[in-house]
Write an enzyme that holds these catalytic residues in place. Structure first.
Site, PDB file in Angstrom:
ATOM      1  N   SER A 138       0.802  -1.143   0.070  1.00  0.00           N
ATOM      2  CA  SER A 138       0.070   0.093  -0.087  1.00  0.00           C
ATOM      3  C   SER A 138       0.990   1.255  -0.109  1.00  0.00           C
ATOM      4  CB  SER A 138      -0.830  -0.123   1.083  1.00  0.00           C
ATOM      5  OG  SER A 138      -1.597  -1.180   1.317  1.00  0.00           O
TER       6      SER A 138
HETATM    7  N1  SAM Z   1      -0.519  -5.007   4.149  1.00  0.00           N
HETATM    8  C1  SAM Z   1       0.198  -5.220   2.964  1.00  0.00           C
HETATM    9  C2  SAM Z   1       1.384  -4.643   2.847  1.00  0.00           C
HETATM   10  O1  SAM Z   1       2.051  -3.891   4.014  1.00  0.00           O
HETATM   11  O2  SAM Z   1       2.395  -4.873   1.979  1.00  0.00           O
HETATM   12  C3  SAM Z   1      -0.507  -4.664   1.791  1.00  0.00           C
HETATM   13  C4  SAM Z   1      -1.546  -5.573   1.364  1.00  0.00           C
HETATM   14  S1  SAM Z   1      -2.291  -5.641  -0.231  1.00  0.00           S
HETATM   15  C5  SAM Z   1      -3.031  -4.211  -0.575  1.00  0.00           C
HETATM   16  C6  SAM Z   1      -3.676  -6.768   0.245  1.00  0.00           C
HETATM   17  C7  SAM Z   1      -3.248  -8.144   0.668  1.00  0.00           C
HETATM   18  O3  SAM Z   1      -4.723  -8.814   0.960  1.00  0.00           O
HETATM   19  C8  SAM Z   1      -2.937  -8.993  -0.702  1.00  0.00           C
HETATM   20  O4  SAM Z   1      -1.875  -9.476  -0.453  1.00  0.00           O
HETATM   21  C9  SAM Z   1      -4.096 -10.024  -0.902  1.00  0.00           C
HETATM   22  O5  SAM Z   1      -3.545 -11.331  -1.278  1.00  0.00           O
HETATM   23  C10 SAM Z   1      -4.512 -10.028   0.589  1.00  0.00           C
HETATM   24  N2  SAM Z   1      -6.005 -10.649   0.832  1.00  0.00           N
HETATM   25  C11 SAM Z   1      -6.913 -10.532   0.253  1.00  0.00           C
HETATM   26  N3  SAM Z   1      -8.039 -11.167   0.639  1.00  0.00           N
HETATM   27  C12 SAM Z   1      -7.758 -11.787   1.670  1.00  0.00           C
HETATM   28  C13 SAM Z   1      -8.398 -12.572   2.773  1.00  0.00           C
HETATM   29  N4  SAM Z   1      -9.510 -13.001   2.715  1.00  0.00           N
HETATM   30  N5  SAM Z   1      -7.291 -12.958   3.842  1.00  0.00           N
HETATM   31  C14 SAM Z   1      -6.214 -12.582   3.753  1.00  0.00           C
HETATM   32  N6  SAM Z   1      -5.401 -11.966   2.948  1.00  0.00           N
HETATM   33  C15 SAM Z   1      -6.378 -11.378   2.038  1.00  0.00           C
END
Ligand code: SAM
Length: 212
Positions: free
Chosen positions: A59
């Site tokens: 992000s």
């Molecule tokens: N917080 C992260 C960072 O600091 O790099 C960025 C996160 S990225 C914008 C969103 C993440 O949410 C992705 O890696 C995606 O695979 C994960 N995601 C989506 N649905 C999810 C779920 N139901 N449970 C866990 N992770 C999930």
């Protein structure tokens, strides 16, 4: 990585309304370039989201800072993050003295961020799975941060908050979401504030979007 690039980023965070010194301090301590593929490392201190592979992103720093500030983290808080991604948000929370639990749905990303956090010396509990249903085993949490966009507010996440706990979650359609800051007063009373306008990758899972 030069200190000045980081200092310029900190000035941008301040200009974007980040006033909590503990959040700004955590950004000074965390090495964002170590959470990126090496070809992207030179962009680490730009205030922008970046691709981290597996179709996912780290992000934008301002977004991470807004979410962290909104969560009002105190040392010793139990914090659940849904969407580990690169591990950067988890590292920021750990730098602030939180006890961090983080879930990632993509297996390869989970392994990569788990190993990275460990190598960098962060003591964070990581899990591969569907975070849209939370992580009940370690509830209640003082704060829950969802770093993917959800169509609704998952009930299990509200249930897994402690009284006084804060749930920070982007909710909307696939194109744009509002950041909801939900404070649990008690099991049936919640207060909600919102900040427009964000665009996250989708929260996929039982209580999120059903398909990519
Ligand atoms: N917080 C992260 C960072 O600091 O790099 C960025 C996160 S990225 C914008 C969103 C993440 O949410 C992705 O890696 C995606 O695979 C994960 N995601 C989506 N649905 C999810 C779920 N139901 N449970 C866990 N992770 C999930």
């Amino acid at each position: 990585m030069s200190l000045s690039a980081k200092n310029i980023l900190i000035s941008k965070l301040k200009a974007n309304g980040i006033t909590d010194e503990s959040v700004l301090d955590a950004f000074l301590k965390c090495e964002r370039h170590k959470f990126l593929p090496s070809v992207m490392a030179h962009l680490a201190y730009e205030d922008t989201a970046l691709h981290i592979g597996f179709g996912q992103t780290i992000s934008q720093p301002t977004t991470v800072a807004i979410m962290t500030q909104s969560a009002r983290i105190r040392k010793g808080d139990r914090v659940l993050e849904v969407g580990t991604g690169s591990g950067f948000q988890a590292a920021i929370l750990a730098e602030m003295g939180a006890k961090v639990f983080t879930i990632e749905r993509e297996y390869d990303l989970h392994i990569q961020s788990r190993d990275r956090l460990e190598k960098l010396g962060y003591s964070v509990h990581t899990k591969w799975g569907d975070g849209s249903i939370g992580w009940n085993e370690f509830a209640p949490y003082d704060a829950i941060l969802v770093t993917a966009g959800s169509p609704t507010i998952p009930t299990s996440l509200k249930n897994q908050l402690a009284e006084g706990g804060r749930l920070i979650i982007p909710v909307g359609d696939r194109e744009s979401q509002k950041m909801l800051i939900i404070t649990k007063i008690n099991s049936s009373n919640f207060e909600t504030e919102e900040i427009p306008e964000f665009k996250f990758v989708p929260l996929l899972g039982k209580d999120g979007w059903k398909r990519r």
